[in-house]
Design a protein around this motif. Sequence first.
Motif, PDB file in Angstrom:
ATOM      1  N   GLU A  61       0.801  -1.224   0.033  1.00 52.92           N
ATOM      2  CA  GLU A  61      -0.116  -0.196  -0.168  1.00 52.92           C
ATOM      3  C   GLU A  61       0.695   1.282  -0.036  1.00 52.92           C
ATOM      4  OE1 GLU A  61       0.534  -1.875   2.607  1.00 52.92           O
ATOM      5  OE2 GLU A  61       1.437  -0.595   4.088  1.00 52.92           O
ATOM      6  N   ASP A 209      -5.379   6.327  10.988  1.00 52.32           N
ATOM      7  CA  ASP A 209      -3.679   6.000  10.737  1.00 52.32           C
ATOM      8  C   ASP A 209      -3.090   7.214  10.050  1.00 52.32           C
ATOM      9  OD1 ASP A 209      -1.376   4.515  10.759  1.00 52.32           O
ATOM     10  OD2 ASP A 209      -1.812   3.309   9.046  1.00 52.32           O
ATOM     11  N   GLU A 255       0.647  -1.539  16.447  1.00 55.39           N
ATOM     12  CA  GLU A 255       0.754  -2.247  15.111  1.00 55.39           C
ATOM     13  C   GLU A 255       2.111  -3.169  15.042  1.00 55.39           C
ATOM     14  OE1 GLU A 255       1.180   1.040  12.355  1.00 55.39           O
ATOM     15  OE2 GLU A 255       2.363  -0.089  11.091  1.00 55.39           O
TER      16      GLU A 255
END
Length: 446
Positions: A61, A209, A255
Motif C-alpha cells: 500500500e 492512521d 501495530e
Amino acid sequence: MKRLRAALAAGSLLAAGGVPATAQAGDSVPAERLAARRWFSDAKFGLFIHWGVYSQLGAGEWVMHNRKIAVSDYEWLATTFNPTKFDAVAWVALAKRAGVRYITITSRHHDGFAMFQTAQTPYNIVDGTPFRRDPLKELADACHAAGIKLFFYYSQLDWHHPDYWPRGRTAWDNGRPDHGDWSRYLAFMNAQLTELLTRYGDVGGIWFDGMWDKPDAPWQLDSTYGLIHRLQPAALVVPNHHQHPRPGEDVQTFEQDLPGANSAGFNTSYVSGDLPLETSLTMNGSWGFNITDKDFKSVRTLVGYLVRAAGNGGNLLLNIGPRPDGTISPEFTARLDSLGAWLAVYGTAIYGTRRGPVSPRGWGATTRRGDTVFVHVLDWPDPLLPLPPLGARVRTAYLLRGRAAVPVVETAAGMTLALPPAGADEPDRVIVVVTGGGAAPNRPGR
Ligand code: H79
C-alpha cells in the motif's frame, strides 16, 4: 462533583500540553460507548483488510511513496481499477468462517483514494473508476446481515490532496503545488467521515492512521472525535498514532506488536490500564497485496499471537491484502479457515475473556472469564508446568480438548500442573482451571 472536578482538572492539564494520563477515564464516557468498549474487549479477533488502487501494482500500500509515483500517474492508475470479482458476501462468509467478530477495512489509505462514494472529491471508486460500485456499502450490508461489526480505517495522511500542506515526513515532489489550506483539508476529512458515519448504518468505529506523518500539526482531534461520537454515540475511535492515548479515544492499538512490546520500534511501551487493547498484524510482511511476499506466518504462529494478545487483555486484528480483481489469495483463506477451525474448539478460552491472573510468559499465557482461568501452554517441553498462585483455590482442572482431568498440586508458592504430551496438531494446550469456593491461599502473582 469531585469526579467532575477531577475530569476538568485533567482537561486543563491537557490544554497546557500535559500528558492526558487520566482524561480517558470511564466516568466521562457515555454508557453506550462504554458498552461498545466492552463488546470490543469481548470480541478478541478482527479481520483487517487493506485494499485499494495500490493493490493493482502488487507491491504493498506504500507503492506510491516507495516508487515516487507522481500524482498524475497515480490518478491514471485509479481510472483502471475494476475489481469485478469483488463479492462482499463471500468476503464476509470467509470472515465468519475464520471466527472474527469485526472487520476493519481501508476506506482510504495514504494515497488519498476513497474506496467509497463521496461527494467531497471525484477521486473515489464510484465516480473515478469503471467499477462504479461502492464496495464499502456492499460490505456494510453483508456485515450487518451476518452480525459482524464493520470499522473503517481512515488515513489522516494524504499523498494526493493539495491542501495536505505543509507536507510531513513522507513528502516527495509528486507534482502538487507548494501551498495549500490546512483548515480546508480538515473540513474535507470531517465531511468524508460524516459520510462514512451516516450512509453505512451502524459503524463499529473509525481506525485512524497516518497522524504520525505530522505529529505536531493542528489536527483538532477534539473536534473530529466529537463529530464521530455525536454522529454515532457507540462508534469507537481507534487511533494508530503510536502515542499515549488521548481524550475521546476508545482503544489503544499497537501495530505489529503485542501491547507494550515495541519490537517494531515506533510503538509506545505505555499500555493503558482502562482502554481495550488491540494488536494489528500482517499475515505475511505486507498490508496491501504484495505479489512476491510469500513470507506467511504459520497457523501455529498466528494462534500464538491470538493467545498472547488475549493473555495481554487485547484483540488480534489480523490483516489480509485482497487482489486487485477482488479475489483473496489462497494463502490468506487457508490460514483464516484454519484459525476458524481452531476457534471452533478453543474459542471459549478466547472470546469474552480478559487477561488472566498470570501475565504472558515464555511458555504461554492465561485468560479468564469469571472464576474460570484458561492456561494456554504454547511452548513448554516438560511434563510439569509450575505457576505462581492464581489468587483463588483451585476446584478442578481439566483439558479443554477431551476434558481429561489435569492433576494439580497446590503449595503456598503456587501450583504445578501435570500436562499431557503435546500433539503435533495442537499449537495450544488449554487447561481449564476452575477456581473459587474457598478463601484464596495466596495473592495473585502476575
Ligand atoms: O496501513 C498500514 C501501513 O501502511 C501503515 N499502518 C499499517 C496499519 C503504516 N505505515 N507506516 N507505518 C505503518 C510504519 C510507520 C513508520 C514510521 Fe515513519 C516511522 C512513521 C514514523 C516513523 C516512515 C518513516 C514514516 C516516517 C518515517
